[in-house]
Enzyme design. Sequence first.
Site, PDB file in Angstrom:
ATOM      1  NE  ARG A 125      -4.245  -1.525   0.205  1.00  0.00           N
ATOM      2  CZ  ARG A 125      -4.304  -2.643  -0.530  1.00  0.00           C
ATOM      3  NH1 ARG A 125      -3.329  -2.966  -1.362  1.00  0.00           N
ATOM      4  NH2 ARG A 125      -5.367  -3.429  -0.448  1.00  0.00           N
TER       5      ARG A 125
ATOM      6  CD  GLU B  25      -2.880   3.114  -5.351  1.00  0.00           C
ATOM      7  OE1 GLU B  25      -3.931   2.546  -5.686  1.00  0.00           O
ATOM      8  OE2 GLU B  25      -1.883   2.510  -4.953  1.00  0.00           O
TER       9      GLU B  25
ATOM     10  CG  HIS C 281      -2.967  -0.910  -6.868  1.00  0.00           C
ATOM     11  ND1 HIS C 281      -3.341  -0.255  -5.719  1.00  0.00           N
ATOM     12  CD2 HIS C 281      -2.887  -2.229  -6.523  1.00  0.00           C
ATOM     13  CE1 HIS C 281      -3.472  -1.138  -4.731  1.00  0.00           C
ATOM     14  NE2 HIS C 281      -3.206  -2.333  -5.199  1.00  0.00           N
TER      15      HIS C 281
HETATM   16  C1  DGY Z   1      -4.951  -6.343  -2.662  1.00  0.00           C
HETATM   17  O1  DGY Z   1      -5.602  -7.369  -2.893  1.00  0.00           O
HETATM   18  O2  DGY Z   1      -4.853  -5.894  -1.520  1.00  0.00           O
HETATM   19  C2  DGY Z   1      -4.277  -5.685  -3.816  1.00  0.00           C
HETATM   20  O3  DGY Z   1      -3.676  -4.502  -3.496  1.00  0.00           O
HETATM   21  C3  DGY Z   1      -5.246  -5.466  -4.958  1.00  0.00           C
HETATM   22  O4  DGY Z   1      -5.382  -6.598  -5.606  1.00  0.00           O
END
Ligand code: DGY
Length: 324
Positions: A242, A271, A289
């Site tokens: 993240r 984002e 992402h």
């Molecule tokens: C998640 O699953 O947490 C990813 O960041 C998105 O697929």
Amino acid sequence: MTGTRPRIVVSRWIPDDAVALLREVGEVWLPEPDRALPAAELHERLAGADAAVVTLSEQAGADFADAAGPQLKVVANVAVGYDNIDVPALAERGVTVTNTPGVLTDATADIAFGLLLSVTRRLGEGERLLRAGTPWSFHLGFMLGSGLQGKTLGIVGLGQIGRAMAERARAFGMSIVYTGRRRAPAEVESALDATYLPQDELLATADVVSLHCPLTPETRHLIDADALAAMKPTAFLVNTTRGPVVDEAALAAALREGTIAGAGLDVFENEPDVHPDLLDLDNVALAPHLGSATVETRTAMATLAARNVLAVLAGKPPLTEVTP
Ligand code: DGY
């Protein structure tokens, strides 16, 4: 609710297989054509919902549950990370929360390793050069990158994705150190030949630091200016977890000033915005992402989320519950 069939609200497009599963048991609403719903509209649509399927772009907490009403039983997040969900607030209202661990492990580790190769071997920079029509010719000193063989990968968070990243790195001849809240089981350490280090030692030792910890209040800005200064000037940072785990402004400064050699980023602090300074730098590989973005993986994620909804609506335990 229509008759006795439950109402299921899906916040955004999900693969057809998952919609079909949901339609077996309930009346499904989702935005068609797909679009990002403003929170107020999503909350209106939620009224009367028994179940909700959301993605990481939607926030689901007290307001979300209250907009749905007291009959809401389950919020299924189509993601493994669930920092967008206020799990205690939903638990207080008797709402079950689920996520999608396991099914996106390989896809995400592939992107992490792809970004690592991209930044260390200057692939994006090379492509930009060609597309810009910049004159070039092969010579022995042209666009030299850094090899991975014999280098050390430092993994922050040796969960499923961290382990999959370690397996890829082993295949490339790297050795593995890791840090995290707790030690991995001895059999995991020995299968990966991975050595536990405190975070400060890992930062000072690793040639590549790859982030695989969840975003929590403790990990927000885990990689700040001090952490970047603790890394080797030849080291690379990879972030596929993240964005807010990294202080993006500090990272941009570190990349500009040569505090570290480069970075590969799939996730960003705000984002879909990317810190403008990062866009001007050649020593950073960027992806929007894409960690879990394969047809197979997104189908597996959405069908797992749908199965979680079906289980809860049938009064059974979900497959992959998140507990507060
Ligand atoms: C998640 O699953 O947490 C990813 O960041 C998105 O697929």
